[in-house]
Design a protein around this motif. Structure first.
Motif, mmCIF file in Angstrom:
data_model
loop_
_atom_site.group_PDB
_atom_site.id
_atom_site.type_symbol
_atom_site.label_atom_id
_atom_site.label_comp_id
_atom_site.label_asym_id
_atom_site.label_seq_id
_atom_site.Cartn_x
_atom_site.Cartn_y
_atom_site.Cartn_z
ATOM 1 N N VAL A 23 0.838 -1.197 0.000
ATOM 2 C CA VAL A 23 0.000 0.000 0.000
ATOM 3 C C VAL A 23 0.880 1.258 0.000
ATOM 4 O O VAL A 23 0.626 2.215 -0.743
ATOM 5 C CB VAL A 23 -0.946 0.002 1.216
ATOM 6 C CG1 VAL A 23 -1.663 1.352 1.343
ATOM 7 C CG2 VAL A 23 -1.967 -1.123 1.093
ATOM 8 N N CYS A 24 1.931 1.239 0.827
ATOM 9 C CA CYS A 24 2.834 2.397 0.884
ATOM 10 C C CYS A 24 3.535 2.621 -0.452
ATOM 11 O O CYS A 24 3.716 3.771 -0.891
ATOM 12 C CB CYS A 24 3.871 2.200 1.989
ATOM 13 S SG CYS A 24 3.177 2.277 3.655
ATOM 14 N N SER A 25 3.912 1.519 -1.115
ATOM 15 C CA SER A 25 4.587 1.649 -2.408
ATOM 16 C C SER A 25 3.634 2.202 -3.470
ATOM 17 O O SER A 25 4.039 2.984 -4.340
ATOM 18 C CB SER A 25 5.139 0.290 -2.851
ATOM 19 O OG SER A 25 4.092 -0.637 -3.079
ATOM 20 N N LEU A 26 2.352 1.820 -3.405
ATOM 21 C CA LEU A 26 1.366 2.359 -4.351
ATOM 22 C C LEU A 26 1.199 3.859 -4.147
ATOM 23 O O LEU A 26 1.126 4.634 -5.122
ATOM 24 C CB LEU A 26 0.019 1.650 -4.157
ATOM 25 C CG LEU A 26 -0.111 0.238 -4.719
ATOM 26 C CD1 LEU A 26 -1.491 -0.323 -4.407
ATOM 27 C CD2 LEU A 26 0.136 0.228 -6.238
ATOM 28 N N ILE A 27 1.128 4.263 -2.880
ATOM 29 C CA ILE A 27 0.984 5.695 -2.578
ATOM 30 C C ILE A 27 2.177 6.474 -3.109
ATOM 31 O O ILE A 27 2.035 7.531 -3.740
ATOM 32 C CB ILE A 27 0.836 5.905 -1.058
ATOM 33 C CG1 ILE A 27 -0.484 5.299 -0.572
ATOM 34 C CG2 ILE A 27 0.904 7.390 -0.714
ATOM 35 C CD1 ILE A 27 -0.643 5.308 0.938
ATOM 36 N N LEU A 28 3.381 5.947 -2.876
ATOM 37 C CA LEU A 28 4.591 6.609 -3.347
ATOM 38 C C LEU A 28 4.644 6.641 -4.872
ATOM 39 O O LEU A 28 5.073 7.634 -5.475
ATOM 40 C CB LEU A 28 5.822 5.892 -2.776
ATOM 41 C CG LEU A 28 7.180 6.522 -3.086
ATOM 42 C CD1 LEU A 28 7.248 7.948 -2.537
ATOM 43 C CD2 LEU A 28 8.308 5.672 -2.496
ATOM 44 N N MET A 29 4.170 5.540 -5.509
ATOM 45 C CA MET A 29 4.178 5.479 -6.978
ATOM 46 C C MET A 29 3.234 6.531 -7.568
ATOM 47 O O MET A 29 3.594 7.248 -8.514
ATOM 48 C CB MET A 29 3.762 4.085 -7.437
ATOM 49 C CG MET A 29 3.774 3.910 -8.963
ATOM 50 S SD MET A 29 3.223 2.260 -9.452
ATOM 51 C CE MET A 29 1.485 2.360 -8.996
ATOM 52 N N PHE A 30 2.032 6.636 -7.021
ATOM 53 C CA PHE A 30 1.070 7.630 -7.516
ATOM 54 C C PHE A 30 1.577 9.052 -7.285
ATOM 55 O O PHE A 30 1.413 9.938 -8.130
ATOM 56 C CB PHE A 30 -0.292 7.440 -6.838
ATOM 57 C CG PHE A 30 -1.093 6.308 -7.411
ATOM 58 C CD1 PHE A 30 -1.447 6.296 -8.756
ATOM 59 C CD2 PHE A 30 -1.495 5.244 -6.612
ATOM 60 C CE1 PHE A 30 -2.188 5.257 -9.295
ATOM 61 C CE2 PHE A 30 -2.235 4.202 -7.136
ATOM 62 C CZ PHE A 30 -2.582 4.198 -8.478
ATOM 63 N N TYR A 31 2.212 9.259 -6.143
ATOM 64 C CA TYR A 31 2.763 10.585 -5.844
ATOM 65 C C TYR A 31 3.836 10.951 -6.865
ATOM 66 O O TYR A 31 3.856 12.083 -7.400
ATOM 67 C CB TYR A 31 3.333 10.600 -4.432
ATOM 68 C CG TYR A 31 4.112 11.851 -4.106
ATOM 69 C CD1 TYR A 31 3.460 13.060 -3.839
ATOM 70 C CD2 TYR A 31 5.510 11.821 -4.079
ATOM 71 C CE1 TYR A 31 4.180 14.202 -3.559
ATOM 72 C CE2 TYR A 31 6.235 12.958 -3.797
ATOM 73 C CZ TYR A 31 5.571 14.151 -3.544
ATOM 74 O OH TYR A 31 6.292 15.283 -3.274
#
Length: 324
Positions: free
Chosen positions: A238-246
């Protein structure tokens, strides 16, 4: 009258053997309970075994078995159950922190029809705050994992022979006795007791050994640590998805993604989580390996059988010697 077998694991308890025999003899004779004491010498390096044999020569109701080395308390309890001959069996520590008087209360409950009588601590005795907090966390984890109330439980228990047979029939090498008695079912009840002060000697459990003992039993009885690994993996995803979208949004807006230090910290965090997860999985694989090897739970070096004892007059079988 039905006979009570009292199983007493002993590791470097030479100073307590005589006192334990005397206290149990006085209590059980006064209550008119037929009994035998089954000491299990868990590879002691002092004169524990000599003291057990000395007491056995004084009293034909006292006997014991001795391991070839230290196999741990769980193995000692299992061996004691395998050698007990009474219709009802109790397990208690020989340092008398488990009060002998409570055995009488347990025995009366067994006579009423209860098949498992659990000893629950009213307090944890003279323990420091760190150990009390650690124990509380451990038992909360075990309670959540097993669906059983493990709060303030102990190895101080009494059970019908058929319960002991059910436990002995389990094939696993690593057994958590404290939780297993709740898992097997049967009609059970609880008895509260005050933890007594040790009368002689000192505790053999260091903080490190207690942590190791706790982790071994958690792994042997539940898969909760593996579930933590899955949860950790989900959080990282989940954290990696957030960072990817950012990062993608910043790129589309024409801004360079800054934060070299943050990137390194994220990589280190993920790497640490992966290594920790592999460690937990590896611990379970090691436990599987131990079970597959099917080595004995314990190996006996000597069995103290007394002349004229009505139940302990046979030869030890090869399986019995190897704890199978």
């Amino acid at each position: 009258m039905s006979k009570l077998s009292v199983v007493l694991p002993a590791y470097n308890e030479e100073l307590m053997i005589s006192g334990a025999c005397r206290a149990l003899r006085n209590t059980l004779e006064e209550a008119d309970i037929v009994y035998e004491l089954v000491f299990v010498n868990d590879g002691s390096s002092d004169h524990t075994w000599e003291e057990i044999k000395k007491e056995g020569k004084r009293d034909s109701r006292v006997g014991g078995i001795s391991f070839s080395r230290n196999f741990g308390k769980e193995a000692a309890i299992y061996a004691g159950l395998a050698h007990a001959t009474g219709e009802v069996i109790a397990v208690m520590d020989c340092d008398l922190q488990h009060p002998p008087q409570t055995l009488v209360e347990m025995y009366r409950l067994w006579e009423e029809g209860f098949e498992i009588i659990e000893g629950k601590k009213k307090n944890r005795g003279a323990e420091n705050m760190l150990r009390k907090k650690s124990s509380r966390i451990f038992y909360r984890i075990m309670s959540g994992a097993t669906g059983l109330d493990m709060e303030n439980t102990s190895d101080f228990k009494m059970m019908d022979r058929k319960v002991a047979k059910s436990i002995l029939s389990m094939p696993e090498r690593n057994m958590f006795f404290r939780a297993t008695t709740g898992w097997v079912g049967f009609r059970s009840t609880e008895v509260s007791f005050e933890v007594q002060e040790r009368q002689a000697g000192r505790s053999k459990w260091s903080t490190a050994s207690l942590i190791r003992y706790a982790f071994q039993n958690i792994v042997s009885f539940t898969t909760v640590p593996l579930q933590f690994v899955s949860m950790g993996g989900g959080i990282c995803f989940v954290c990696s998805l957030i960072l990817m979208f950012y990062s993608l949004i910043q790129f589309l807006r024409g801004h360079a993604v800054e934060g070299y230090t943050t990137t390194i910290m994220v990589l280190l965090l993920i790497g640490s989580a992966v290594m920790l997860s592999l460690g937990v999985i590896g611990y379970y694989v090691a436990r599987i390996y131990e079970e597959v090897r099917h080595r004995p739970r314990y190996i006996l070096s000597e069995v103290f059988r007394l002349e004229g004892h009505p139940d302990w007059n046979g030869n030890v079988t090869e399986k019995e010697e190897r704890g199978e």
